[in-house]
Design an enzyme around this catalytic site. Structure first.
Site, PDB file in Angstrom:
ATOM      1  N   GLU A 166      31.238  75.060  15.165  1.00 57.26           N
ATOM      2  CA  GLU A 166      30.543  74.695  16.403  1.00 57.26           C
ATOM      3  C   GLU A 166      29.182  75.381  16.506  1.00 57.26           C
ATOM      4  O   GLU A 166      28.853  76.027  17.512  1.00 57.26           O
ATOM      5  CB  GLU A 166      31.406  75.022  17.624  1.00 57.26           C
ATOM      6  CG  GLU A 166      32.652  74.166  17.711  1.00 57.26           C
ATOM      7  CD  GLU A 166      33.473  74.405  18.968  1.00 57.26           C
ATOM      8  OE1 GLU A 166      33.258  75.465  19.617  1.00 57.26           O
ATOM      9  OE2 GLU A 166      34.300  73.559  19.308  1.00 57.26           O
ATOM     10  N   GLU A 324      38.713  68.535  15.739  1.00 56.15           N
ATOM     11  CA  GLU A 324      39.354  69.345  16.783  1.00 56.15           C
ATOM     12  C   GLU A 324      39.581  68.499  18.024  1.00 56.15           C
ATOM     13  O   GLU A 324      38.671  67.792  18.470  1.00 56.15           O
ATOM     14  CB  GLU A 324      38.472  70.534  17.208  1.00 56.15           C
ATOM     15  CG  GLU A 324      38.504  71.747  16.333  1.00 56.15           C
ATOM     16  CD  GLU A 324      37.805  72.936  16.996  1.00 56.15           C
ATOM     17  OE1 GLU A 324      37.837  73.034  18.250  1.00 56.15           O
ATOM     18  OE2 GLU A 324      37.221  73.754  16.275  1.00 56.15           O
TER      19      GLU A 324
END
Length: 682
Positions: A166, A324
């Protein structure tokens, strides 16, 4: 069954391909065995096999457990984990663990830490606390990446590299001295000269003219508003700095393991952070995205569909990976709603319907310690004898049943909605007429209106060729590049229909207002001239002559070649235009001068699709989500019913979920999903 991932990395030869990471749709998630004693690992792989897991992300936050001191590496535990997973037929997406530097590194080199706009250096203890511009951090990060690649590049469990985690989530901005210097260099390269920079940013305002590039600073707290041009360029610089770090890690991996695909997990759903994700997509071998449903949103499934379509848009229509999402509640929202029975499956299949070739969760086993100890997982604190794990097993079996869709693509829609992270950054860079302008919310609202009636939508980045679309929507896109305006002009004249909503085309590439009347860059296209903005107060609405209700925004304008199709019937602008239609060649442009409420937007969308002959994916009742994927071996219609009541559609073929033959009207029960392999290949 294996397919190939066509690489989008520009440093690879044309046509380079990699094997897909799983045999069919990938299923699994983040696995953190380092949090558990080794006897739990054996239970983990047994449960993974029971659930049908074939793909796990490993090592995401393990730097400090691999490099236990400067230059001291302990790989034994990771060796055993990868060997164990391989023995049980589970593929590994091995992460470079650079999202969370080890404590010894942060103690020995505090200069790598990120500095916020108030000049505060973030303390060790979080993640992504490092500055993307830090040369010292880059040196240590590339060393651990190189050691991992050398040790595991030939390991039989390795399926893909997962770079960091991320990027831009917590370290999306840095104001360190090193970031200053990097921003100065970036600004000099972008603008070419000080005269150009001063002109582009309009530094004559407040007399802030720069006479040397070393006077350029990142926008720290000043107590007043910063220059909008500087703010926008700082967002671009910050994204570029993060991308440069990704490239540096990727290039080490590519040099040592040229046959292993490489990705990083994007956050298409997020706000400020990385932007211009279409640029990032060209640097990865596979677009991989994180997505989490917002619990407070009663129509979170609509935002999920929008984000999934955005992900497919930046992937240029190619299959991508949901790397995710959550089995149930997350831990970072104000109130973390657990998912109802069946919701996990609907969420997962909605991503697959819109192009995902894999469904991975964060995470495999729920942590007992750390900041995410209450984030849901495939195996909850309560263990395998739970609703969540049973549903995960059912989902794994379902993904195997529909695995034949792997490698197929979502059919190109006839409607496109343009979403620009760069334009959104321009909007938040400096004060604007109202805080209620939200380009993502406006785009989402139109996406929901089309999705509700079963019409497919492509959500595309700027620069996408409009050819082939019947309708393109520009939903509050304040910055529209000149090249895009020219493309849209030619496309409209050839027969396209363009819908423009307020505050579009207002500024140029440097966030300077285009003068002469709004909507600036699009004025000749829309055939109207707006003189003044009249934002509405909170909760205020207006009515229009075509029966619509407006909110957020109104504007004082007049036709300049266009036909006025509706006028305001209330408020200070009563009698002035609220909507225009400009015939241009064989096509037309529609301009709205207010943001419509839900019902009004729905009527407009219904009228446009009827006028343009745009059909739903398959006939069906409103509210039933319908998407078609197709490939050389056939086509499949995904139908997802997020409501409680049954909804019907028309299809022909076999439902891979229930096994039922479908020939005509087919009812999808409330909360259920159908995947119909169509009888006739399209």
């Amino acid at each position: 069954m294996h397919r190939t991932i066509t690489s989008h990395s520009r440093d690879l030869p044309d046509g380079t391909t990699f094997p897909w990471i799983a045999d069919g749709l990938a299923f699994g998630g983040d696995y953190s065995p380092e949090q558990w004693p080794e006897d739990v690992w054996l239970e983990d792989v047994r449960l993974m096999q029971q659930a049908g897991v074939d793909s796990v992300n490993v090592g995401v936050f393990s730097w400090g457990l691999i490099e236990v001191a400067d230059g001291v590496f302990e790989f034994g535990w990771l060796d055993r984990v990868l060997d164990l997973l391989h023995e049980h037929g589970i593929g590994v997406n091995l992460a470079t663990p650079t999202a969370a530097p080890p404590m010894w590194l942060l103690q020995d080199h505090p200069e790598v830490l990120r500095v916020d706009a108030d000049g505060r250096t973030v303390a060790p203890g979080g993640r992504l606390g490092w500055s993307p511009s830090s040369s010292v951090f880059r040196e240590f990060a590339l060393r651990i990446v190189e050691r991992l690649a050398e040790r595991y590049g030939a390991h039989p469990a390795l399926r893909m590299w997962h770079v960091s985690n991320e990027l831009g989530n917590e370290n999306h901005r840095c104001h360190s001295a090193e970031s200053d210097r990097a921003f100065q260099t970036w600004s000099a390269e972008r603008h070419g000269s000080l005269d150009a920079l001063n002109e582009h940013w309009g530094t004559a305002f407040w007399g802030h003219r720069y006479t040397a590039f070393d006077q350029v600073r990142t926008p720290r707290w000043t107590g007043t508003a910063h220059n909008p041009g500087l703010l926008l360029d700082f967002e671009r610089f910050s994204s570029d700095a993060l991308l440069a770090h990704y490239r540096a890690e990727r290039d080490v991996l590519r040099r040592i393991t040229p046959d292993v695909p490489i990705t990083t997990n994007t956050m298409i759903q997020g706000g400020p952070g990385v932007h211009q994700y279409a640029t990032w997509a060209r640097e990865v071998d596979l677009v991989a995205n994180d997505h989490y449903v917002i619990g407070a949103d009663p129509e979170g499934h609509g935002e999920l569909a929008f984000s999934a379509d955005r992900t497919r848009g930046i992937a240029d229509g190619q299959p991508w990976l949901l790397i995710e999402h959550s089995t149930s509640a997350v831990n970072w929202q104000p109130r973390n709603r657990a998912k109802a029975p069946g919701e996990m499956t609907r969420n997962s299949l909605a991503h697959v319907a819109r192009g995902a070739d894999g469904v991975l969760f964060f995470q495999w086993r729920q942590s007992t310690a750390g900041s995410e100890q209450f984030h849901s997982a495939v195996v909850p604190h309560a263990g395998a004898d739970t609703k969540v794990f049973r549903e995960a097993c059912e989902l794994g079996a379902l993904l195997r049943r529909i695995g034949e869709v792997t490698g197929s693509t979502v059919e190109r829609a006839r409607v496109a909605i343009v979403v620009s992270e760069d334009a959104a950054a321009a909007l938040r860079s400096g004060p604007k007429p109202t805080v209620d302008l939200d380009p993502f919310a406006e785009a989402l609202a139109f996406h929901r209106a089309f999705t509700r009636i079963g019409v497919a939508v492509d959500v595309v980045p700027p620069g996408t060729a409009p050819d082939g679309y019947a309708l393109v929507v520009l939903p509050t896109v304040p910055l529209v590049p000149t090249a895009d305006v020219e493309r849209l002009d030619a496309w409209v004249r050839a027969g396209g229909t363009l819908l423009v909503t307020p505050f579009t085309g207002i500024v140029d590439d440097h966030n300077r207002v285009v003068t002469g009347g709004h909507p600036g860059a699009l004025r000749s296209l829309v055939g109207a001239r707006v003189e003044e903005f009249f934002p509405l107060l909170e909760g205020e609405t207006v009515t229009t002559s075509d029966g619509s209700t407006g909110r957020v925004w109104t504007e004082w304008g007049r036709a300049d070649g266009a036909e006025v199709t509706a006028t305001f019937t209330s408020g200070v602008l009563a009698g002035l235009p609220s909507a225009y239609r400009n015939a241009l060649g064989a096509g037309s442009v529609r301009l709205l001068s207010t943001h419509l409420d839900r019902a009004s937007r729905g009527r407009l969308v219904g009228a446009l699709v009827a006028e343009l002959g745009i059909e739903p994916v398959v006939p069906g009742e409103d509210g039933l989500e319908r998407v078609r994927r197709s490939g050389p071996d056939g086509s499949w219609v995904f139908a997802i019913n997020h409501g409680a009541e049954p909804l019907a559609m028309t299809a022909h073929g076999t439902d891979l979920v229930s096994g039922a033959d479908v020939d005509g009207r087919f009812v999808v029960p409330g909360g259920a999903v159908a995947v119909v392999r169509e009888a006739v290949t399209r």
